[in-house]
Design a protein around this motif. Structure first.
Motif, PDB file in Angstrom:
ATOM      1  N   ALA A  49     -61.094 -41.625  47.748  1.00 20.72           N
ATOM      2  CA  ALA A  49     -60.760 -42.614  48.776  1.00 20.72           C
ATOM      3  C   ALA A  49     -62.005 -43.056  49.537  1.00 20.72           C
ATOM      4  CB  ALA A  49     -59.726 -42.029  49.738  1.00 20.72           C
ATOM      5  N   ALA A  50     -62.926 -42.128  49.788  1.00 18.67           N
ATOM      6  CA  ALA A  50     -64.134 -42.466  50.539  1.00 18.67           C
ATOM      7  C   ALA A  50     -65.007 -43.437  49.755  1.00 18.67           C
ATOM      8  CB  ALA A  50     -64.909 -41.193  50.871  1.00 18.67           C
ATOM      9  N   PHE A  51     -65.179 -43.185  48.455  1.00 25.40           N
ATOM     10  CA  PHE A  51     -66.002 -44.088  47.645  1.00 25.40           C
ATOM     11  C   PHE A  51     -65.303 -45.434  47.442  1.00 25.40           C
ATOM     12  CE2 PHE A  51     -68.325 -40.233  46.504  1.00 25.40           C
ATOM     13  CZ  PHE A  51     -69.628 -40.710  46.483  1.00 25.40           C
ATOM     14  N   GLU A  52     -63.979 -45.411  47.281  1.00 23.66           N
ATOM     15  CA  GLU A  52     -63.240 -46.664  47.131  1.00 23.66           C
ATOM     16  C   GLU A  52     -63.364 -47.516  48.389  1.00 23.66           C
ATOM     17  OE1 GLU A  52     -58.603 -48.097  46.543  1.00 23.66           O
ATOM     18  OE2 GLU A  52     -59.235 -46.127  45.816  1.00 23.66           O
ATOM     19  N   ALA A  53     -63.317 -46.873  49.551  1.00 25.84           N
ATOM     20  CA  ALA A  53     -63.454 -47.613  50.806  1.00 25.84           C
ATOM     21  C   ALA A  53     -64.833 -48.248  50.916  1.00 25.84           C
ATOM     22  CB  ALA A  53     -63.195 -46.688  51.987  1.00 25.84           C
ATOM     23  N   VAL A  54     -65.863 -47.538  50.462  1.00 23.46           N
ATOM     24  CA  VAL A  54     -67.220 -48.089  50.495  1.00 23.46           C
ATOM     25  C   VAL A  54     -67.321 -49.302  49.578  1.00 23.46           C
ATOM     26  CG1 VAL A  54     -69.625 -47.638  49.905  1.00 23.46           C
ATOM     27  CG2 VAL A  54     -68.304 -45.920  51.142  1.00 23.46           C
ATOM     28  N   GLU A  55     -66.727 -49.213  48.393  1.00 24.82           N
ATOM     29  CA  GLU A  55     -66.744 -50.353  47.472  1.00 24.82           C
ATOM     30  C   GLU A  55     -66.034 -51.552  48.083  1.00 24.82           C
ATOM     31  OE1 GLU A  55     -64.965 -48.866  43.968  1.00 24.82           O
ATOM     32  OE2 GLU A  55     -66.669 -47.582  43.416  1.00 24.82           O
ATOM     33  N   GLY A  56     -64.951 -51.281  48.815  1.00 25.30           N
ATOM     34  CA  GLY A  56     -64.240 -52.368  49.476  1.00 25.30           C
ATOM     35  C   GLY A  56     -65.098 -53.071  50.513  1.00 25.30           C
ATOM     36  N   LEU A  57     -65.928 -52.309  51.203  1.00 20.55           N
ATOM     37  CA  LEU A  57     -66.835 -52.915  52.175  1.00 20.55           C
ATOM     38  C   LEU A  57     -67.825 -53.832  51.484  1.00 20.55           C
ATOM     39  CD1 LEU A  57     -67.717 -49.919  54.545  1.00 20.55           C
ATOM     40  CD2 LEU A  57     -66.253 -51.862  55.063  1.00 20.55           C
ATOM     41  N   ASP A  58     -68.332 -53.402  50.339  1.00 22.08           N
ATOM     42  CA  ASP A  58     -69.313 -54.207  49.608  1.00 22.08           C
ATOM     43  C   ASP A  58     -68.702 -55.501  49.089  1.00 22.08           C
ATOM     44  OD1 ASP A  58     -71.191 -52.295  50.064  1.00 22.08           O
ATOM     45  OD2 ASP A  58     -70.927 -51.290  48.133  1.00 22.08           O
ATOM     46  N   GLU A  59     -67.464 -55.401  48.573  1.00 23.55           N
ATOM     47  CA  GLU A  59     -66.870 -56.548  47.905  1.00 23.55           C
ATOM     48  C   GLU A  59     -66.286 -57.564  48.878  1.00 23.55           C
ATOM     49  OE1 GLU A  59     -64.029 -54.879  45.321  1.00 23.55           O
ATOM     50  OE2 GLU A  59     -65.498 -53.901  44.015  1.00 23.55           O
ATOM     51  N   ALA A  60     -65.621 -57.075  49.912  1.00 22.38           N
ATOM     52  CA  ALA A  60     -64.891 -57.992  50.788  1.00 22.38           C
ATOM     53  C   ALA A  60     -65.464 -58.074  52.189  1.00 22.38           C
ATOM     54  CB  ALA A  60     -63.420 -57.563  50.863  1.00 22.38           C
ATOM     55  N   GLY A  61     -66.454 -57.241  52.494  1.00 19.21           N
ATOM     56  CA  GLY A  61     -67.017 -57.257  53.834  1.00 19.21           C
ATOM     57  C   GLY A  61     -66.024 -56.815  54.890  1.00 19.21           C
ATOM     58  N   ALA A  62     -65.069 -55.982  54.503  1.00 22.30           N
ATOM     59  CA  ALA A  62     -64.051 -55.531  55.457  1.00 22.30           C
ATOM     60  C   ALA A  62     -64.697 -54.704  56.554  1.00 22.30           C
ATOM     61  CB  ALA A  62     -63.000 -54.695  54.732  1.00 22.30           C
ATOM     62  N   ALA A  63     -64.140 -54.802  57.738  1.00 24.35           N
ATOM     63  CA  ALA A  63     -64.657 -54.027  58.857  1.00 24.35           C
ATOM     64  C   ALA A  63     -64.431 -52.548  58.598  1.00 24.35           C
ATOM     65  CB  ALA A  63     -63.963 -54.453  60.150  1.00 24.35           C
ATOM     66  N   GLU A  64     -65.376 -51.733  59.045  1.00 24.56           N
ATOM     67  CA  GLU A  64     -65.256 -50.290  58.843  1.00 24.56           C
ATOM     68  C   GLU A  64     -64.002 -49.738  59.495  1.00 24.56           C
ATOM     69  OE1 GLU A  64     -68.625 -47.898  59.732  1.00 24.56           O
ATOM     70  OE2 GLU A  64     -70.037 -49.194  58.673  1.00 24.56           O
ATOM     71  N   ALA A  65     -63.632 -50.270  60.657  1.00 16.67           N
ATOM     72  CA  ALA A  65     -62.447 -49.765  61.350  1.00 16.67           C
ATOM     73  C   ALA A  65     -61.195 -49.966  60.509  1.00 16.67           C
ATOM     74  CB  ALA A  65     -62.296 -50.457  62.702  1.00 16.67           C
ATOM     75  N   ARG A  66     -61.079 -51.118  59.839  1.00 17.71           N
ATOM     76  CA  ARG A  66     -59.906 -51.367  58.999  1.00 17.71           C
ATOM     77  C   ARG A  66     -59.911 -50.454  57.785  1.00 17.71           C
ATOM     78  NH1 ARG A  66     -61.111 -56.872  59.831  1.00 17.71           N
ATOM     79  NH2 ARG A  66     -61.658 -57.157  57.635  1.00 17.71           N
ATOM     80  N   ALA A  67     -61.083 -50.254  57.194  1.00 20.46           N
ATOM     81  CA  ALA A  67     -61.173 -49.361  56.040  1.00 20.46           C
ATOM     82  C   ALA A  67     -60.820 -47.932  56.429  1.00 20.46           C
ATOM     83  CB  ALA A  67     -62.582 -49.418  55.451  1.00 20.46           C
ATOM     84  N   HIS A  68     -61.296 -47.511  57.591  1.00 17.03           N
ATOM     85  CA  HIS A  68     -60.972 -46.168  58.078  1.00 17.03           C
ATOM     86  C   HIS A  68     -59.472 -46.036  58.302  1.00 17.03           C
ATOM     87  CE1 HIS A  68     -60.436 -43.033  61.171  1.00 17.03           C
ATOM     88  NE2 HIS A  68     -61.457 -42.440  60.577  1.00 17.03           N
ATOM     89  N   GLY A  69     -58.853 -47.064  58.874  1.00 17.57           N
ATOM     90  CA  GLY A  69     -57.413 -47.031  59.112  1.00 17.57           C
ATOM     91  C   GLY A  69     -56.624 -46.925  57.821  1.00 17.57           C
ATOM     92  N   ARG A  70     -57.057 -47.636  56.786  1.00 16.27           N
ATOM     93  CA  ARG A  70     -56.366 -47.551  55.494  1.00 16.27           C
ATOM     94  C   ARG A  70     -56.497 -46.151  54.905  1.00 16.27           C
ATOM     95  NH1 ARG A  70     -58.632 -52.728  54.728  1.00 16.27           N
ATOM     96  NH2 ARG A  70     -60.338 -51.843  53.494  1.00 16.27           N
ATOM     97  N   MET A  71     -57.672 -45.552  55.032  1.00 14.42           N
ATOM     98  CA  MET A  71     -57.847 -44.191  54.526  1.00 14.42           C
ATOM     99  C   MET A  71     -56.945 -43.209  55.260  1.00 14.42           C
ATOM    100  SD  MET A  71     -61.942 -43.692  53.886  1.00 14.42           S
ATOM    101  CE  MET A  71     -61.688 -41.956  53.524  1.00 14.42           C
ATOM    102  N   LYS A  72     -56.855 -43.362  56.566  1.00 14.72           N
ATOM    103  CA  LYS A  72     -56.017 -42.452  57.354  1.00 14.72           C
ATOM    104  C   LYS A  72     -54.550 -42.586  56.956  1.00 14.72           C
ATOM    105  CE  LYS A  72     -55.104 -41.053  62.131  1.00 14.72           C
ATOM    106  NZ  LYS A  72     -53.647 -41.222  62.111  1.00 14.72           N
ATOM    107  N   ARG A  73     -54.085 -43.815  56.784  1.00 10.75           N
ATOM    108  CA  ARG A  73     -52.695 -44.011  56.348  1.00 10.75           C
ATOM    109  C   ARG A  73     -52.483 -43.434  54.952  1.00 10.75           C
ATOM    110  NH1 ARG A  73     -53.681 -48.942  58.885  1.00 10.75           N
ATOM    111  NH2 ARG A  73     -54.118 -49.968  56.890  1.00 10.75           N
ATOM    112  N   GLY A  74     -53.475 -43.601  54.088  1.00 11.16           N
ATOM    113  CA  GLY A  74     -53.370 -43.036  52.749  1.00 11.16           C
ATOM    114  C   GLY A  74     -53.290 -41.522  52.767  1.00 11.16           C
ATOM    115  N   LEU A  75     -54.065 -40.892  53.635  1.00  5.30           N
ATOM    116  CA  LEU A  75     -54.025 -39.435  53.770  1.00  5.30           C
ATOM    117  C   LEU A  75     -52.631 -38.976  54.179  1.00  5.30           C
ATOM    118  CD1 LEU A  75     -55.464 -36.635  54.055  1.00  5.30           C
ATOM    119  CD2 LEU A  75     -55.956 -37.289  56.427  1.00  5.30           C
ATOM    120  N   GLU A  76     -52.049 -39.637  55.163  1.00  6.27           N
ATOM    121  CA  GLU A  76     -50.729 -39.242  55.655  1.00  6.27           C
ATOM    122  C   GLU A  76     -49.647 -39.472  54.607  1.00  6.27           C
ATOM    123  OE1 GLU A  76     -50.607 -41.675  59.101  1.00  6.27           O
ATOM    124  OE2 GLU A  76     -51.745 -40.260  60.354  1.00  6.27           O
TER     125      GLU A  76
END
Length: 230
Positions: A51-78
């Motif tokens: 999930a951590a590496f996938e989130a980093v790739e998402g930042l590179d591809e879409a320029g998503a804000a780190e806060a949104r990527a972090h939120g998606r990871m947290k929801r995925g964990l739960e």
């Protein structure tokens, strides 16, 4: 028998087990150590790494804000580990929940953390079976044990934070250790305690004994005098 690759509720309960310093009246949890034990679970570790590496790739591809990527990871964990969510809730009396320390520049070093009401990240969590003065004093000593071992600097006190829980109510407690300057025993540091209630602002700094009585009053205001005598 379940394997380490198939997490069960019992797996999480073991990783959230209280420390050996616990008593019948006070259950003590080393919060950082519990987070480390959870992060080391094989199944969670694999999920977290991917999930951590996938989130980093998402930042590179879409320029998503780190806060949104972090939120998606947290929801995925739960969503991926609902038994862990329940175990954390039960172990902390509803005061704590899961969070992630995600490092976009070093994703392999990401890990799970436990955070508490008010976004507190305490050193120690203490569940009180009853708000007796003796139990509160014991719990305060557990927080004081988490203070840094080095001498405090002027205007930069050593600090340690705890969260106390009793009957589903939560209270943050922060120790501050100051240099003992200007006192006859100036080699001995001066300690004070600040209470951090969920419902309002932090209190002023109080001596340890006064803070203990304030904690009793917070959890059992209707029986204040009776509890003070115990």
């Amino acid at each position: 028998m379940p394997t380490d690759d198939a997490p069960t509720r019992a797996d999480w309960d073991r990783r959230l087990a209280p420390t050996g310093a616990s008593t019948d009246d006070v259950r003590i949890l080393d919060v950082e150590a519990a987070g480390e034990r959870i992060s080391r679970h094989a199944a969670l570790g694999r999920w977290l790494r991917d999930a951590a590496f996938e989130a980093v790739e998402g930042l590179d591809e879409a320029g998503a804000a780190e806060a949104r990527a972090h939120g998606r990871m947290k929801r995925g964990l739960e969503e991926q580990f609902p038994a862990l969510v329940e175990a954390v809730r039960d172990a902390t009396g509803g005061c704590g929940h899961l969070n992630l320390q995600w490092r976009p520049l070093q994703p392999s070093y990401s890990k799970v953390r436990l955070v508490f009401d008010g976004d507190l990240e305490p050193d120690v969590f203490c569940a009180l079976r009853r708000p007796a003065l003796s139990a509160v004093q014991y719990a305060l000593r557990a927080v004081a044990e988490a203070l840094p071992k080095g001498a405090p600097f002027p205007n930069r006190p050593n600090t340690a934070t705890g969260v106390f829980e009793c009957d589903g109510r939560c209270l943050g407690v922060r120790y501050r250790e100051h240099p003992g300057e200007g006192r006859p025993d100036s080699d001995s540091p001066r300690r004070g305690v600040v209470l951090l209630p969920r419902e309002g602002d932090a209190t002023d700094e109080h001596p340890e004994g006064e803070a203990a009585r304030g904690i009793v009053a917070y959890f059992a205001p209707q029986e204040r005098e009776r509890w003070y005598e115990r």
